[in-house]
Every structure is written in structure tokens, then in C-alpha cells.
Scaffold this motif. Sequence first.
Motif, mmCIF file in Angstrom:
data_model
loop_
_atom_site.group_PDB
_atom_site.id
_atom_site.type_symbol
_atom_site.label_atom_id
_atom_site.label_comp_id
_atom_site.label_asym_id
_atom_site.label_seq_id
_atom_site.Cartn_x
_atom_site.Cartn_y
_atom_site.Cartn_z
ATOM 1 N N GLY A 235 0.818 -1.214 0.000
ATOM 2 C CA GLY A 235 0.000 0.000 0.000
ATOM 3 C C GLY A 235 0.850 1.260 0.000
ATOM 4 N N PHE A 236 1.900 1.287 0.809
ATOM 5 C CA PHE A 236 2.795 2.444 0.835
ATOM 6 C C PHE A 236 3.523 2.605 -0.502
ATOM 7 C CE2 PHE A 236 2.616 2.341 5.579
ATOM 8 C CZ PHE A 236 2.298 3.685 5.764
ATOM 9 N N ALA A 237 3.887 1.480 -1.117
ATOM 10 C CA ALA A 237 4.549 1.542 -2.419
ATOM 11 C C ALA A 237 3.645 2.201 -3.447
ATOM 12 C CB ALA A 237 4.933 0.139 -2.874
ATOM 13 N N THR A 238 2.363 1.939 -3.347
ATOM 14 C CA THR A 238 1.401 2.536 -4.275
ATOM 15 C C THR A 238 1.240 4.031 -4.024
ATOM 16 O OG1 THR A 238 0.201 0.427 -4.431
ATOM 17 C CG2 THR A 238 -0.978 2.416 -5.109
ATOM 18 N N LEU A 239 1.322 4.442 -2.759
ATOM 19 C CA LEU A 239 1.143 5.851 -2.415
ATOM 20 C C LEU A 239 2.184 6.753 -3.074
ATOM 21 C CD1 LEU A 239 0.228 5.710 1.384
ATOM 22 C CD2 LEU A 239 -1.290 6.250 -0.525
ATOM 23 N N PHE A 240 3.369 6.222 -3.307
ATOM 24 C CA PHE A 240 4.425 7.031 -3.917
ATOM 25 C C PHE A 240 4.058 7.478 -5.333
ATOM 26 C CE2 PHE A 240 7.248 4.934 -0.719
ATOM 27 C CZ PHE A 240 7.732 6.088 -0.138
ATOM 28 N N ARG A 241 3.106 6.777 -5.972
ATOM 29 C CA ARG A 241 2.669 7.159 -7.318
ATOM 30 C C ARG A 241 1.285 7.781 -7.304
ATOM 31 N NH1 ARG A 241 4.290 8.919 -10.461
ATOM 32 N NH2 ARG A 241 3.500 7.953 -12.346
ATOM 33 N N GLY A 242 0.783 8.114 -6.118
ATOM 34 C CA GLY A 242 -0.518 8.769 -6.038
ATOM 35 C C GLY A 242 -1.615 7.883 -6.600
ATOM 36 N N SER A 243 -2.424 8.452 -7.460
ATOM 37 C CA SER A 243 -3.551 7.715 -8.031
ATOM 38 C C SER A 243 -3.279 7.261 -9.458
ATOM 39 C CB SER A 243 -4.812 8.588 -8.012
ATOM 40 O OG SER A 243 -4.619 9.765 -8.794
ATOM 41 N N ARG A 244 -2.034 7.373 -9.924
ATOM 42 C CA ARG A 244 -1.722 6.978 -11.299
ATOM 43 C C ARG A 244 -1.996 5.490 -11.498
ATOM 44 N NH1 ARG A 244 0.891 10.135 -14.823
ATOM 45 N NH2 ARG A 244 -0.178 8.641 -16.182
ATOM 46 N N GLY A 245 -2.699 5.212 -12.583
ATOM 47 C CA GLY A 245 -3.065 3.838 -12.847
ATOM 48 C C GLY A 245 -4.262 3.379 -12.055
ATOM 49 N N GLY A 246 -4.990 4.320 -11.451
ATOM 50 C CA GLY A 246 -6.143 3.953 -10.636
ATOM 51 C C GLY A 246 -7.474 4.396 -11.199
ATOM 52 N N LYS A 247 -7.459 5.430 -12.055
ATOM 53 C CA LYS A 247 -8.698 5.959 -12.617
ATOM 54 C C LYS A 247 -8.607 6.032 -14.135
ATOM 55 C CE LYS A 247 -9.718 8.847 -8.571
ATOM 56 N NZ LYS A 247 -9.984 10.226 -8.101
ATOM 57 N N ARG A 248 -9.748 5.853 -14.755
ATOM 58 C CA ARG A 248 -9.808 5.948 -16.214
ATOM 59 C C ARG A 248 -9.501 7.372 -16.644
ATOM 60 N NH1 ARG A 248 -14.275 7.162 -19.406
ATOM 61 N NH2 ARG A 248 -14.113 6.515 -21.572
ATOM 62 N N ALA A 249 -8.696 7.515 -17.686
ATOM 63 C CA ALA A 249 -8.270 8.835 -18.150
ATOM 64 C C ALA A 249 -9.153 9.328 -19.291
ATOM 65 C CB ALA A 249 -6.812 8.782 -18.622
ATOM 66 N N GLY A 250 -9.749 10.510 -19.110
ATOM 67 C CA GLY A 250 -10.480 11.154 -20.189
ATOM 68 C C GLY A 250 -11.766 10.446 -20.568
ATOM 69 N N SER A 251 -12.367 10.927 -21.645
ATOM 70 C CA SER A 251 -13.646 10.389 -22.093
ATOM 71 C C SER A 251 -13.554 9.718 -23.459
ATOM 72 C CB SER A 251 -14.692 11.515 -22.170
ATOM 73 O OG SER A 251 -14.251 12.545 -23.054
ATOM 74 N N LYS A 252 -12.394 9.822 -24.109
ATOM 75 C CA LYS A 252 -12.237 9.235 -25.435
ATOM 76 C C LYS A 252 -12.115 7.724 -25.328
ATOM 77 C CE LYS A 252 -9.416 9.527 -29.631
ATOM 78 N NZ LYS A 252 -8.230 10.147 -30.267
ATOM 79 N N LEU A 253 -12.865 7.022 -26.160
ATOM 80 C CA LEU A 253 -12.837 5.571 -26.168
ATOM 81 C C LEU A 253 -12.193 5.087 -27.462
ATOM 82 C CD1 LEU A 253 -16.459 4.801 -24.891
ATOM 83 C CD2 LEU A 253 -14.368 4.880 -23.561
ATOM 84 N N VAL A 254 -11.055 4.446 -27.351
ATOM 85 C CA VAL A 254 -10.389 3.825 -28.497
ATOM 86 C C VAL A 254 -10.003 2.420 -28.078
ATOM 87 C CG1 VAL A 254 -8.448 3.897 -30.088
ATOM 88 C CG2 VAL A 254 -9.501 6.029 -29.340
ATOM 89 N N TYR A 255 -10.657 1.438 -28.655
ATOM 90 C CA TYR A 255 -10.416 0.056 -28.257
ATOM 91 C C TYR A 255 -9.762 -0.713 -29.391
ATOM 92 C CZ TYR A 255 -13.589 0.943 -24.350
ATOM 93 O OH TYR A 255 -14.174 1.434 -23.224
ATOM 94 N N PRO A 256 -8.532 -1.181 -29.204
ATOM 95 C CA PRO A 256 -7.863 -1.959 -30.248
ATOM 96 C C PRO A 256 -8.500 -3.330 -30.405
ATOM 97 C CG PRO A 256 -6.562 -1.977 -28.244
ATOM 98 C CD PRO A 256 -7.692 -1.020 -28.006
#
Length: 319
Positions: A235-256
Motif C-alpha cells: 500500500g505504501f509503495a502505491t502511495l508514492f505514485r498517487g492515483s496513477r493507474g487507478g482511474k480511467r483517463a479522459g472520455s475518449k474511447l479507443v479500443y484496439p
Amino acid sequence: MAFVVTGGSIGRSGGVAARRAAQCSARRVAQARSIRSTVRACAEGSAEPDANSTEETSTTTAAPSSVPKPVIPKGFSPPEPKTFMVRPSQLLEIVGGSLGSAMRGYTGALVSGYSAGIKDGAIVESSTNLPEKRPIQPLQVFEFEACPFCRKVREALTILDLEAYFYPCPKGGQRFRPLAEQMGGKALFPYLIDPNTDFAGYESTELVKYLFQTYGDGNVPLTLNLGQVTDVSSGFATLFRGSRGGKRAGSKLVYPELPLELWSYEPSPFCKVVREALCELELPYLLHNTARGSPQRAVLKERVGRFQVPYLEDPNTGV
């Protein structure tokens, strides 16, 4: 970080090897298309949240069946790979990732049974206890990068040198998060599926035990076997990167159409920022773990002429 344009894989010598490579490639394409069909099927309905879930339940709808395809940006060209080169704009990200890995004792830097020696004047790294028999099909993991419990499973996969398809499920995710809930019945992550044994389950501690019992010698490394100490340090290791990789970014949907392929290993801060971006963009990928002692290092070097990670290939665009 290194992103390299490739026109295709470097061929392996021998007809048998070529046929095996072709069969493996066809199998992965079939798996990817199967998952994509499931996603589209989920888009026609809705994923009901589990009443007993103890984690956040996704309130978003499943992804629509028709979304834009990926397009290479005009004028884009991957940068030339430079060893240990850090852009000034990424310095804090790399420092944060490094501190997080240090908090976890760099778990995942070495494969299980790592050994090193000198042969013909060169350092040779290998493993003394990884089984020769490996899973026929890559495992499947539904998770998100900022989850400390998911990190434990990623560390185990790296130590055991296992390949896995990763289906990012960030908060607010519209593609795989509802699918994971519908398949497993709970809004819990990580969720692991092993198509080789028909195993599917939750709870990071139990998943780690399953992986080492099934694909290792049964002994879970100390850094992954300290109960709450492992959970807290993760958990502490995750805190060093804040919320990066935790929430979906933006509203654009591009699915390969097909998953990307990533060569990486868990404690590398350079690899982490790439995985965070893939997670926030909900881009599925096949992960080739490359901890020290992994045969995948030699495979990557043969494929592109050098070993440097992260290395990313996009079969949808040829980049």
C-alpha cells in the motif's frame, strides 16, 4: 523508456519452431477475439453489482459495441532507445516508482531460483527451480495498476516468469471492469483466470499461493508471505505514485482489436509508468515478464537486437 517500430517478428530458424510460433500466434489471436466477443456481449446487457462487495462497485455501463479504432498520430515516430535516460518531465514519476519498489524490497526483480555465473567471459543469468513445463495458455488478470493487492499478484507472476493477459479495470472503467464483475460476480480486484486449470478466483493472498503451488515449488517468498506487513508495504509503495493507474483517463474511447504486447518486470520504475498509462486508457496487453534470470530477456534480444524494457508492440498499428 523505449518504444520501437517493428515490421514484424524476427523469424526463428527451423520449420518446427516456425510452426510452433505460428500456432502460438494464432492461439493468442483466438483468445483475444474471444474476450472481445464477450465484451461486446456484455455491452448489450448490464453488469449487476454484488450486494456483498466490500470494494467500490462500478456504476458505469459496459463499452459500446462500436468505437473508434486506433490511429497512429500524424508525424509520430518512436524515440531512439537510450539506456537509463530520464526525461526531465518524467523525473518525479521515475523517482516515485523507484521509492515504491524500494518499499517492497524490489520484489520481482529476480526470478525464482535466480543464479548467475560466468561463461566464456560473459555473465549468464538463469533459474535453478523454474519448472520446464510452462502454461500452454497465458493467464488472464483483471486488475488496475494502483491497487496494492494487484501488485502482489503482479510480483508473483514476475518471480514465476509467467505470461498473462492483463485487462485493466481502473475506477470509472467502461470496458473490462463491468466484464470482471459479470464474470466473477464481485467488484473485487485482482480477479485471476487460469484457462489451463479452469481456476478463477479473488483474494490476492490466495492467488499468490495458487500461483506458487501450481507453477513454482510451492514456497511463497518471504516478501509475499508476511500477511499484513506485505499488504501495508504494498500500500505504501502505491502511495508514492498517487492515483496513477487507478482511474480511467479522459472520455475518449479507443479500443484496439488485439491486445498490445509489453515486455516488462514489476519493480522497474520505467516499466511502471507505461503500465499506468495502459491501465488508465483501458488498453489490454499480453505481458512478457523479464525479471533477471528470465529466458524472455534472450527472446527479446533476439527479437529486436537488444534488451531494454519497457518494450511495447502494437499489432493493431504495427508500432
